[in-house]
Design an enzyme around this catalytic site. Structure first.
Site, PDB file in Angstrom:
ATOM      1  N   GLY A  93     -11.394  -1.077   7.143  1.00 31.17           N
ATOM      2  CA  GLY A  93     -12.760  -1.104   6.609  1.00 31.17           C
ATOM      3  C   GLY A  93     -12.860  -0.634   5.177  1.00 31.17           C
ATOM      4  N   ALA A  94     -14.106  -0.335   4.735  1.00 25.22           N
ATOM      5  CA  ALA A  94     -14.415  -0.099   3.320  1.00 25.22           C
ATOM      6  C   ALA A  94     -13.859  -1.300   2.536  1.00 25.22           C
ATOM      7  CB  ALA A  94     -13.858   1.231   2.810  1.00 25.22           C
TER       8      ALA A  94
ATOM      9  N   HIS B   1      -9.139  -7.162   0.654  1.00 31.38           N
ATOM     10  CA  HIS B   1      -9.379  -7.597   2.039  1.00 31.38           C
ATOM     11  C   HIS B   1      -9.984  -9.004   2.056  1.00 31.38           C
ATOM     12  CE1 HIS B   1      -9.887  -3.051   2.575  1.00 31.38           C
ATOM     13  NE2 HIS B   1      -8.889  -3.339   3.374  1.00 31.38           N
TER      14      HIS B   1
ATOM     15  N   GLN C 244      -2.198   6.890  13.028  1.00 29.49           N
ATOM     16  CA  GLN C 244      -1.384   6.723  11.828  1.00 29.49           C
ATOM     17  C   GLN C 244      -1.681   7.776  10.765  1.00 29.49           C
ATOM     18  OE1 GLN C 244      -3.068   2.698  11.182  1.00 29.49           O
ATOM     19  NE2 GLN C 244      -2.985   3.185   9.006  1.00 29.49           N
TER      20      GLN C 244
ATOM     21  N   LYS D  16       0.948  -7.413   0.566  1.00 26.10           N
ATOM     22  CA  LYS D  16       2.236  -6.956   0.036  1.00 26.10           C
ATOM     23  C   LYS D  16       2.111  -5.586  -0.636  1.00 26.10           C
ATOM     24  CE  LYS D  16       4.298 -11.387  -1.258  1.00 26.10           C
ATOM     25  NZ  LYS D  16       4.705 -12.140  -2.475  1.00 26.10           N
ATOM     26  N   LYS D  17       0.867  -5.170  -0.937  1.00 25.38           N
ATOM     27  CA  LYS D  17       0.681  -3.844  -1.520  1.00 25.38           C
ATOM     28  C   LYS D  17       1.316  -2.792  -0.609  1.00 25.38           C
ATOM     29  CE  LYS D  17      -3.169  -1.327  -1.242  1.00 25.38           C
ATOM     30  NZ  LYS D  17      -2.767   0.065  -0.950  1.00 25.38           N
TER      31      LYS D  17
ATOM     32  N   GLN E  26       4.999  -1.345   5.153  1.00 25.07           N
ATOM     33  CA  GLN E  26       4.246  -1.666   6.369  1.00 25.07           C
ATOM     34  C   GLN E  26       4.457  -3.131   6.759  1.00 25.07           C
ATOM     35  OE1 GLN E  26       0.000  -0.446   7.055  1.00 25.07           O
ATOM     36  NE2 GLN E  26      -0.434  -2.522   6.433  1.00 25.07           N
TER      37      GLN E  26
ATOM     38  N   SER F  99      -9.052   1.109  -0.528  1.00 25.59           N
ATOM     39  CA  SER F  99     -10.253   1.843  -0.099  1.00 25.59           C
ATOM     40  C   SER F  99     -10.194   3.281  -0.594  1.00 25.59           C
ATOM     41  CB  SER F  99     -10.365   1.818   1.427  1.00 25.59           C
ATOM     42  OG  SER F  99     -10.281   0.489   1.885  1.00 25.59           O
ATOM     43  N   ARG F 100      -8.973   3.815  -0.743  1.00 25.80           N
ATOM     44  CA  ARG F 100      -8.831   5.211  -1.183  1.00 25.80           C
ATOM     45  C   ARG F 100      -9.113   5.396  -2.673  1.00 25.80           C
ATOM     46  NH1 ARG F 100      -4.451   5.570   2.983  1.00 25.80           N
ATOM     47  NH2 ARG F 100      -5.124   7.179   4.437  1.00 25.80           N
TER      48      ARG F 100
END
Ligand code: AMP
Length: 273
Positions: free
Chosen positions: A28-29, A34, A58, A145-146, A150, A183-184
């Site tokens: 979200g955010a 996204h 996580q 890919k950022k 992950q 989002s951060r």
């Protein structure tokens, strides 16, 4: 667009759908990064499912689980305007039981780099992505890919568990000045935001060095660390596409990854060479 909270209800609804399903899992955010994933899912599939779930497993003890930005109404609007068919918005109690079968990240590639600064983080990521993929059973699932480590671990999980889904990697979307959207980023003060641009500067310098023929990973790393100051560097790592650290850059088979902290905000970025 249907907003669905229950995993079982979503499973039932999607079983009744015909055609291909594109899936974009998020916390979200929602930002333009996204939205690029959602647009790609929309173009290639008949049905698009987006999930918004700030997955508690996580986050490590003391991390920003409670502070993580939550923007339910704005996110719903973004999904609606992007033509999403199903927005999956579960709560933690519907996703997790008290005594669960567990999934662990691979011992080496799940515990280096971000997995070393956040031990156990990727086990939580793989667990929730596994659950989400089982609920949605998409034809294709889209990941940025950022978050290169992950992405690689999800591709590994899908191969190891013989999961029937195509993972689609998507390029990093950046703000005008080059900061990778996240989002951060909302946590950053004006000054921290300016200092954070050192990350993209360091990746640009790395690319220029490679273009000039400098292929030594340690030389490139040293240059980058100098540029990243005053950020607190968690790591600068140069790996091949299998995520094995390399000494010599191989053009077409290299990823240069940075994790740095600006104030209290952990920022990730990378460049694929
Ligand atoms: P998050 O909500 O941060 O968990 O991200 C959800 C998905 O969006 C993940 O696959 C991320 O890699 C991807 N993503 C996040 N930021 C970006 C970005 N700036 N560009 C492209 N994809 C992104």
């Amino acid at each position: 667009m249907r907003v669905v909270h229950s995993p079982l209800a979503l499973q039932k609804l999607l079983k009744e759908e015909q055609g291909s399903i594109g899936f974009v899992p998020t916390m979200g955010a929602l930002h333009l990064g996204h939205r690029t994933l959602i647009d790609a899912a929309k173009k290639a599939n008949d049905i698009v499912v987006v999930s918004i779930f700030v997955n508690p497993t996580q986050f490590l003890e003391g991390e920003d689980l409670d502070a993580y930005p939550r923007k339910e109404e704005a996110d719903k609007k973004v999904c609606e305007l992007s033509g999403v068919d199903y927005l999956f918005y579960p709560d933690a109690a519907s996703m997790y039981g008290n005594d669960e079968v567990s999934l662990n990240a691979p011992n080496v590639r799940g515990y280096i780099m971000e997995g070393s600064s956040r031990p156990g983080h990727f086990s939580g990521v793989l667990t929730v992505v596994n659950k989400l993929l089982n609920i949605v059973t998409p034809t294709r699932a889209y990941f940025g890919k950022k978050d290169a480590q992950q992405l690689m671990l999800i591709e590994t999980m899908v191969a190891n568990l013989f999961m029937n889904v195509e993972i689609v990697p998507m390029d990093t979307v950046r703000e005008k000045e080059g900061l990778a959207m996240s989002s951060r980023n909302a946590y950053l003060s004006e000054q921290e935001r300016t200092e954070s641009l050192n990350i993209i500067k360091s990746l640009h310098i790395a690319t220029q060095l490679v273009m000039k023929g400098e292929l030594s990973a340690s030389q490139i790393k040293d240059e980058m660390i100098g540029i990243l100051e005053p950020l607190e560097v968690e790591y600068v790592t140069i790996v091949n596409r299998s995520f094995e650290p390399i000494e010599v850059v191989e053009i077409g088979n290299t990823i240069i990854l940075v994790e740095a902290i600006s104030g209290t905000t952990r920022l990730l970025d990378n460049i694929w060479i």
